[in-house]
Design a protein around this motif. Structure first.
Motif, short mmCIF file in Angstrom:
data_model
loop_
_atom_site.label_atom_id
_atom_site.label_comp_id
_atom_site.label_asym_id
_atom_site.label_seq_id
_atom_site.Cartn_x
_atom_site.Cartn_y
_atom_site.Cartn_z
N TYR A 187 -9.55 -20.94 103.71
CA TYR A 187 -8.22 -21.57 103.61
C TYR A 187 -7.98 -22.11 102.19
CZ TYR A 187 -4.57 -25.07 104.39
OH TYR A 187 -3.43 -25.82 104.32
N ASP A 201 -0.56 -22.42 111.48
CA ASP A 201 -0.54 -22.80 112.90
C ASP A 201 0.00 -21.63 113.71
OD1 ASP A 201 -0.88 -24.45 115.08
OD2 ASP A 201 1.15 -25.28 114.93
N GLU A 208 -5.79 -25.78 120.01
CA GLU A 208 -5.01 -26.60 119.08
C GLU A 208 -3.81 -25.86 118.51
OE1 GLU A 208 -8.24 -25.96 118.89
OE2 GLU A 208 -9.21 -27.87 119.40
N ASN A 211 -0.16 -27.30 117.19
CA ASN A 211 -0.19 -28.74 116.88
C ASN A 211 0.32 -29.06 115.48
OD1 ASN A 211 -2.27 -27.92 115.22
ND2 ASN A 211 -3.84 -29.27 116.08
N VAL A 213 -0.88 -27.96 112.65
CA VAL A 213 -1.94 -27.86 111.65
C VAL A 213 -2.44 -26.41 111.64
CG1 VAL A 213 -4.27 -28.66 111.04
CG2 VAL A 213 -2.62 -30.26 112.05
N ASP A 215 -4.43 -23.28 112.20
CA ASP A 215 -5.48 -23.12 113.21
C ASP A 215 -6.87 -23.00 112.60
OD1 ASP A 215 -3.58 -23.25 115.18
OD2 ASP A 215 -3.43 -21.08 115.46
N LEU A 217 -8.03 -24.58 110.20
CA LEU A 217 -8.53 -25.94 109.97
C LEU A 217 -8.95 -26.60 111.28
CD1 LEU A 217 -6.09 -27.30 107.22
CD2 LEU A 217 -8.22 -26.01 106.96
N ASP A 218 -8.14 -26.40 112.32
CA ASP A 218 -8.51 -26.96 113.62
C ASP A 218 -9.88 -26.44 114.07
OD1 ASP A 218 -6.14 -28.48 114.11
OD2 ASP A 218 -5.09 -26.65 114.73
N ARG A 221 -12.63 -28.01 112.06
CA ARG A 221 -12.78 -29.44 112.37
C ARG A 221 -13.67 -29.66 113.59
NH1 ARG A 221 -8.05 -34.08 112.38
NH2 ARG A 221 -9.27 -35.73 113.39
N TRP A 284 -7.82 -32.58 104.40
CA TRP A 284 -7.03 -33.32 105.41
C TRP A 284 -6.31 -34.53 104.81
CZ3 TRP A 284 -10.95 -30.32 107.64
CH2 TRP A 284 -10.57 -29.59 108.76
N ILE A 287 -2.78 -34.14 105.76
CA ILE A 287 -2.61 -33.66 107.14
C ILE A 287 -2.99 -34.76 108.13
CG2 ILE A 287 -3.44 -31.99 108.84
CD1 ILE A 287 -3.98 -30.06 106.48
N ASP A 288 -4.10 -35.45 107.85
CA ASP A 288 -4.60 -36.51 108.73
C ASP A 288 -5.36 -37.51 107.86
OD1 ASP A 288 -5.89 -38.15 110.53
OD2 ASP A 288 -6.42 -36.54 111.92
#
Ligand code: 9MR
Length: 569
Positions: A187, A201, A208, A211, A213, A215, A217-218, A221, A284, A287-288
């Motif tokens: 990524y 996403d 996920e 959501n 974000v 995918d 990355l999901d 994670r 992130w 993102i978060d």
């Protein structure tokens, strides 16, 4: 004999790209050129030419000829190459042979998730299964694990989740870490140097999806959260968790009755976690932010703990019930972790550790490649790709280390019967050679990113030719791809060869590949005297040849995504 190829003409069984070189290998003792034809799916001759004899190929022991049918560019399916009475497996000429593999190779990671049911709505009924290692009998769980009794840690850890490493149910920080890093790097590289659109996403079939974000990355994670759980109160990170004893094949994760053992902390696992957590912190950040802050705090604490405990090595004899992943040299992990922390924070102390490292500027790149025990190149990739505060000349020096290594690969490939970017000084093939091959294709791909030179891009597709069938065994080493893919990879759930009610592997999973050290009983029994590229058999018990792992598939996914992006299809 076992592993004997069924064809004398080996091709990429999936597809060649219009406008690029198209090569195949003919096995022939003839010292003069032989006439070849390309046939379309109806059997009509659509191209013809003469092969070029190459003599004895050391890696395979075959006498080979090069078939160069580059000038034939007509898109289509079901072509074959023919020489005399011999005919190849079919192949396509298509603008984007990797459109599905880029996603299949990433969806492998969802299948490998621990601590969650694998649901039919994402994978279909065949591959759905119950959650493993959540303390539901007969599992003994990963959610409340004391250290191995002799370690007397004085605490328990909840280390549920993460990915199973491979065909076994172990979870090993150094290998899970490099794999999560490489999925994340797929990524990060696309954001920095390429096109990240296809990684967004909704691109993967995982829970996920939707959501907001990406995918990819999901999925990564899921593993990063596990790595953070493996951190001890001291900041050091436990090396691994796995069964007390090896289970047999088949064993579904939810049926594993073995006690789970949390091994001691190690400097390598601590630095590996520091590296991936630091990388996660910058990815992130917007993102978060809360997750990013948590990851950065864990990374800094881990790095400090490793500096204070620089030589805590994993036990090379702790191989009962799981692999050892022991590594006597951690200077490369120090370099990689410092590179990630510096790139994320710009901190002066991290910078000094990077520039003062013997690994700085591509010193650990080699034609063997990199893996869980050799992580310096991961730091180089980050420093060469992700914007950071190093002097331009230093970034240029790192980039030129990649092109120099890529040039060495191309020079060696130019004369090989079955070209592949991988070379040990003694010509041997290691356990997981296909993973090393795929990682060396990453080096070729980055050389193309850095210079734009077409020869490196061609080298990446030529490497895919090898993995997809242009090799002396005639197997496509990627499950579900080609007319003769590996079918019996070593896996405790995808164990169809032993238990017909169980599935074969889903598509897009890379087999470890030839290993000239013959390190399992099947290999030792069947392959004595094999030439390195032929030390392979598609047998489920041949774990030193035909296992699947998160680190090999992360390399495949990186390359497949690059190849799909660069094929303009
Ligand atoms: O991929 C690992 C390879 O580099 C090592 O030589 C080998 C022996 O130590 O172990 C391989 O990793 C295995 C691990 O120990 C257990 N899970 C499956 C892995 C792939 O076969």
């Amino acid at each position: 004999g076992p592993g004997a190829p069924t064809k004398k003409i080996q091709v990429n069984q999936v597809g060649y790209l219009p406008g690029l070189p198209k090569h195949a290998t003919l096995v022939s003792d003839s010292t003069t050129p032989r006439p070849w034809t390309v046939r379309d799916s109806a059997g009509a001759t659509v191209a013809s030419g003469q092969s070029t004899p190459q003599g004895l190929d050391a890696a395979s022991g075959d006498n080979t000829h090069l078939i160069d049918f580059s000038s034939f560019d007509q898109a289509g399916t079901g072509y074959t190459l023919a020489v005399g009475d011999d005919e190849s497996f079919p192949f396509d000429i298509t603008a984007n042979p990797f459109a599905e593999l880029r996603h299949d190779s990433l969806e492998f990671f969802y299948h490998q998730r621990s601590g969650t049911p694998i649901e039919a709505k994402y994978v279909g009924d065949t591959y759905a299964r119950a959650a493993g290692h959540l303390n539901v009998a007969p599992n003994q769980g990963d959610d409340n694990v004391p250290c191995r009794a002799d370690l007397n840690c004085g605490y328990t850890l909840d280390v549920r989740g993460g990915w199973y490493d491979a065909g076994d149910h172990g979870k090993y920080v150094v290998n899970g870490g490099i794999s999560a890093w490489q999925v994340l790097d797929t990524y990060e590289r696309a954001v920095a140097l390429g096109d990240a659109d296809a990684l967004g996403d909704g691109s993967l079939k995982i829970p996920e999806s939707g959501n907001g974000v990406p995918d990819i990355l999901d999925e990564a994670r899921w593993e990063v959260e596990f790595l953070l759980r493996m951190q001890a109160p001291s900041g050091m990170v436990h090396h691994k968790i796995h069964d007390a004893n090896w289970t047999g094949l088949p064993t579904l994760p939810a049926q594993d009755a073995q006690p789970r053992r949390l091994s001691a902390v190690s400097t390598a696992a601590t630095l590996n976690t520091a590296a991936v957590a630091a990388q996660s912190a910058r990815i992130w950040k917007t993102i978060d932010p809360a997750f990013a802050a948590k990851a950065l705090a864990a990374a800094e604490k881990a790095y400090a703990a490793a500096k204070a405990n620089p030589n805590v090595l994993a036990d090379p004899n702790d191989g009962t019930g799981g692999g050892t992943y022991s590594d006597g040299t951690v200077s490369d992990e120090f370099y990689w972790a410092a590179a990630e922390l510096f790139t994320t924070t710009g901190g002066a102390a991290y910078r000094a550790d990077v520039t003062g490292s013997p690994h700085y500027r591509g010193q650990s790149l080699s034609t063997r490649g990199f893996d869980w025990a050799s992580t310096g190149p991961l730091g180089d990739i980050t420093l060469a790709v992700v914007p950071n505060g190093l002097p331009r000349a230093d970034v240029a020096a790192i980039r030129s280390a990649f092109t120099t290594t890529a040039d060495a690969h191309l020079a060696q490939m130019a004369t090989a019967g079955y070209p592949v970017p991988y070379r040990n000084p003694d010509g041997s093939y290691d356990w997981g050679s296909n993973g090393l091959v795929a990682n060396n294709a990453v080096v070729l791909a980055l050389a193309n990113d850095f210079t734009g030179a077409a020869k490196y891009r061609e080298g990446v597709y030529r490497t895919m030719d090898y993995l997809l069938g242009r090799n002396p065994t005639g197997y496509s080493y990627v499950t579900g791809y080609g007319d003769q893919p590996v079918r019996n990879v070593h896996h405790r759930f995808w164990a169809n060869q032993l238990e017909p009610s169980l599935p074969t592997a889903p598509p897009g999973v890379l087999s470890g590949g030839p290993n000239s050290a013959l390190q399992d009983p099947i290999a030792a029994r069947l392959l004595q005297g094999c030439k390195p590229q032929k030390c392979f058999v598609d047998h489920i018990e041949a774990y030193s040849l035909n296992e699947v792992t998160v680190n090999w598939n992360s390399a495949l996914a990186w390359v497949a995504n690059w190849a799909a992006e660069k094929s303009d299809g």
